[in-house]
Structures are given as C-alpha cells and as structure tokens.
Write a protein that holds these residues in place. Structure first.
Motif, mmCIF file in Angstrom:
data_model
loop_
_atom_site.group_PDB
_atom_site.id
_atom_site.type_symbol
_atom_site.label_atom_id
_atom_site.label_comp_id
_atom_site.label_asym_id
_atom_site.label_seq_id
_atom_site.Cartn_x
_atom_site.Cartn_y
_atom_site.Cartn_z
ATOM 1 N N UNK A 190 16.994 9.297 55.370
ATOM 2 C CA UNK A 190 16.255 8.302 56.154
ATOM 3 C C UNK A 190 16.659 6.850 55.875
ATOM 4 N N UNK A 191 17.042 6.517 54.650
ATOM 5 C CA UNK A 191 17.339 5.122 54.313
ATOM 6 C C UNK A 191 18.587 5.025 53.434
ATOM 7 N N UNK A 192 19.159 3.829 53.377
ATOM 8 C CA UNK A 192 20.288 3.563 52.481
ATOM 9 C C UNK A 192 19.728 3.321 51.085
ATOM 10 N N UNK B 37 26.976 14.684 57.076
ATOM 11 C CA UNK B 37 28.025 14.026 57.841
ATOM 12 C C UNK B 37 28.676 13.003 56.922
ATOM 13 N N UNK B 38 29.997 12.887 56.967
ATOM 14 C CA UNK B 38 30.692 11.981 56.043
ATOM 15 C C UNK B 38 30.345 10.516 56.275
ATOM 16 N N UNK B 39 29.682 10.198 57.384
ATOM 17 C CA UNK B 39 29.269 8.829 57.631
ATOM 18 C C UNK B 39 28.249 8.361 56.583
ATOM 19 N N UNK B 40 27.717 9.324 55.835
ATOM 20 C CA UNK B 40 26.759 8.984 54.771
ATOM 21 C C UNK B 40 27.389 8.160 53.660
ATOM 22 N N UNK B 41 28.733 8.212 53.541
ATOM 23 C CA UNK B 41 29.446 7.442 52.513
ATOM 24 C C UNK B 41 28.906 7.717 51.103
ATOM 25 N N UNK C 278 21.396 7.251 53.814
ATOM 26 C CA UNK C 278 20.492 8.219 54.415
ATOM 27 C C UNK C 278 20.076 7.920 55.834
ATOM 28 N N UNK C 279 20.266 6.684 56.291
ATOM 29 C CA UNK C 279 19.916 6.366 57.671
ATOM 30 C C UNK C 279 20.949 6.926 58.645
ATOM 31 N N UNK C 280 22.110 7.337 58.105
ATOM 32 C CA UNK C 280 23.163 7.908 58.941
ATOM 33 C C UNK C 280 23.254 9.422 58.794
ATOM 34 N N UNK C 281 23.090 9.916 57.572
ATOM 35 C CA UNK C 281 23.155 11.356 57.317
ATOM 36 C C UNK C 281 22.561 11.645 55.949
ATOM 37 N N UNK C 282 22.001 12.837 55.806
ATOM 38 C CA UNK C 282 21.374 13.226 54.542
ATOM 39 C C UNK C 282 22.443 13.571 53.505
ATOM 40 N N UNK C 283 22.164 13.201 52.235
ATOM 41 C CA UNK C 283 23.051 13.522 51.112
ATOM 42 C C UNK C 283 22.280 14.302 50.061
ATOM 43 N N UNK C 284 22.970 15.218 49.388
ATOM 44 C CA UNK C 284 22.368 15.976 48.299
ATOM 45 C C UNK C 284 23.243 15.840 47.054
ATOM 46 N N UNK C 285 22.600 15.743 45.870
ATOM 47 C CA UNK C 285 23.301 15.566 44.602
ATOM 48 C C UNK C 285 22.802 16.622 43.618
ATOM 49 N N UNK C 286 23.719 17.187 42.818
ATOM 50 C CA UNK C 286 23.323 18.263 41.908
ATOM 51 C C UNK C 286 24.296 18.357 40.732
ATOM 52 N N UNK C 287 23.803 18.890 39.627
ATOM 53 C CA UNK C 287 24.624 19.252 38.457
ATOM 54 C C UNK C 287 25.522 18.112 37.974
ATOM 55 N N UNK C 288 24.887 17.097 37.400
ATOM 56 C CA UNK C 288 25.592 15.925 36.877
ATOM 57 C C UNK C 288 26.022 16.144 35.426
ATOM 58 N N UNK C 289 27.137 15.524 35.037
ATOM 59 C CA UNK C 289 27.622 15.596 33.654
ATOM 60 C C UNK C 289 28.152 14.227 33.230
#
Length: 276
Positions: A67-69, A95-99, A146-157
């Motif tokens: 929804x938002x940047x 979508x890759x527009x999420x940057x 997020x205003x362009x496309x949803x992003x998900x993040x997981x399993x950080x090291x």
C-alpha cells in the motif's frame, strides 16, 4: 570513586573505581531478532507492514510491505565501527516495479543491495558494507514500494566477512545501570551492554556527546533507560522497543542534564542536574 564508605566521622574510605576498558570483541556476529519473520518482534511493523501468511520462503510467515512506500528494519546490538558486515534476505515481489531491496544503515551512510529482478519468485538479496569509524548504530533495513506492488521479506542473515578496518578504542566506564536484566555502561560516547545470560559485551549506540549518567525508571509498567549527555545535549532513552525505534531523543521542554537520580516513593520521581 563509587560506593564510598562515609560512616566514620572525618574519614572517607574509597570504594571501587573503574579501570580502562576496551571495545567488545570485533569478531562478534550480531543477532537478528526474528530473522525468520515468524513473529512480530524485532522488525518495525508500522501501518502497511505486517506478518503475512500469503507468501513464505521458509516456515509459515514473511514480512509484507503493501500500500505505501516504506523502509522498515531493526537496530542491531553487537556491532563494531570499521567492521564489514554482509546482510542477506530472501525477497519476493508481485511486480518488479516495487523496487524492493535491503540496506545497511550505520547512521552516517546507507548502503543498498540491488533491486529484485524477477516477479513472483524468491530471490536472495545481499548487501555488504564496512561501517564508518564514526558509525552511530547498525540498522538493517527492508525497502518496498508498496504503492506499486506488494513485497515480502523472509529468512534474514548477517555475517562478518572482515574485521580489518575495526577501530580500537579504550576508555574508562563512567556510568552503570541494570536494565532489563543486563548491565549497561557508558564508555565515553558509547553505550555498551553486558548480557546477563552470556557475559558478552555488546555495543549498542554511539552518541554525539559523552554519556554522563544512566538511570532506569519505570513508567506505566514499562522500564526506560535514560541516558544523560551533559548540559548541552538533549538526553535520550531506550526501552523494550529498542530494536524498532533505537535510541530516542527527548522532546521535553527541559532536556539537558548531567546527572539523574531516581527517588523511589509512592510516586517515584527522577531528578536531574542541569548545571544551574
């Protein structure tokens, strides 16, 4: 001298005193709280950042930005100025527009990874940065448009590729406080924590002025560690939200103190010496 014995008239017996202390071990690998995103701890979860079961690289959940940047993240304890760190995280975008990308922020500069290049697949991003010798903190960040496309993040090291540039520092501790079952102490401008469970010293924060006092006070059931920075710099404080909000500068009308003193009573009050 601390803890002087003044029980005898005309006599002051010196108590224990501080000796020089060096920086914590530069080879320490910091711990990421909730690295697998299965909980809602560690990372900052403002509006439009949520724990999501829509996508997951491992386990059941990931961190979702929609929804938002937004640039979210967490402050890390146990870093050393001049040391090189590598931060990795699995990222997926609708979508890759999420940057979408990840950052290492040391309070002096921000180093970013490349953006995710393919939509609807998990991609491990990596960013490596050598912290400035004047670094103020270590913050691992997650960015999603997020205003362009949803992003998900997981399993950080996080890893330590090199300690070649680590600065060496030695000073005399000036203030101490027991906070959240750990011992905190001031080493000039640096705040350091000694873990109650491991006994390991971990660097927390670097301030713009020498720390002159530390005091703990509970307000509405929450413990706060107050950091006095002399009579020319606003005091700061940390609480149980440290990983999300870091060290917070006071917004009080009067906010420059050299020393604090908590007076416990039915209504505990903390006093400060402003040099007047």
């Amino acid at each position: 001298s601390y803890g002087m014995d003044l029980r005898h008239r005309g006599m002051a017996i010196a108590g224990w005193s501080s000796t020089a202390h060096a920086f914590p071990d530069k080879t320490t690998v910091p711990t990421i709280v909730n690295a697998d995103m299965e909980l809602t701890t560690g990372w900052y979860y403002p509006t439009n950042v949520t724990r999501s079961a829509t996508q997951a690289h491992g386990g059941t959940y990931s961190l979702e930005i929609a929804t938002a940047v937004i640039t979210t993240g967490q402050y890390i304890i146990g870093w050393t100025p001049g040391v090189q760190y590598t931060f990795k995280c699995w990222v997926r975008v609708a979508n890759t527009i999420a940057n979408a990308h990840i950052n290492i922020n040391d309070g002096v500069s921000v180093t970013s990874s490349s953006n995710v290049t393919t939509a609807n697949t998990w991609e491990q991003l990596s960013v490596t940065a050598t912290l400035s010798t004047s670094a103020k903190y270590l913050r691992l960040e997650l960015y999603g448009k997020g205003d362009s496309a949803t992003s998900w993040f997981d399993d950080a090291t996080i890893t330590v590729p090199s300690t070649a540039g680590a600065i060496t520092y030695s000073g005399v501790p000036r203030a101490f406080a027991d906070f959240n079952d750990d011992l905190y102490y001031a080493l000039d401008t640096y705040l350091i924590r000694i873990s109650n469970s491991t006994g390991v010293s971990l660097l927390v924060w670097k301030y713009s002025a020498n720390i002159t006092d530390l005091e703990v006070m509970q307000i509405s059931g929450t413990d706060y560690l107050y950091i006095a920075l002399g009579t020319s710099t606003s005091y700061e404080y940390i609480d149980t939200t440290f990983t999300t909000l870091g060290s917070i500068t006071s917004s009080a009308v009067v906010k420059t103190y050299q020393f604090f003193k908590l007076v416990n009573s039915a209504s505990p009050t903390m006093w400060g010496n402003d040099g007047v």
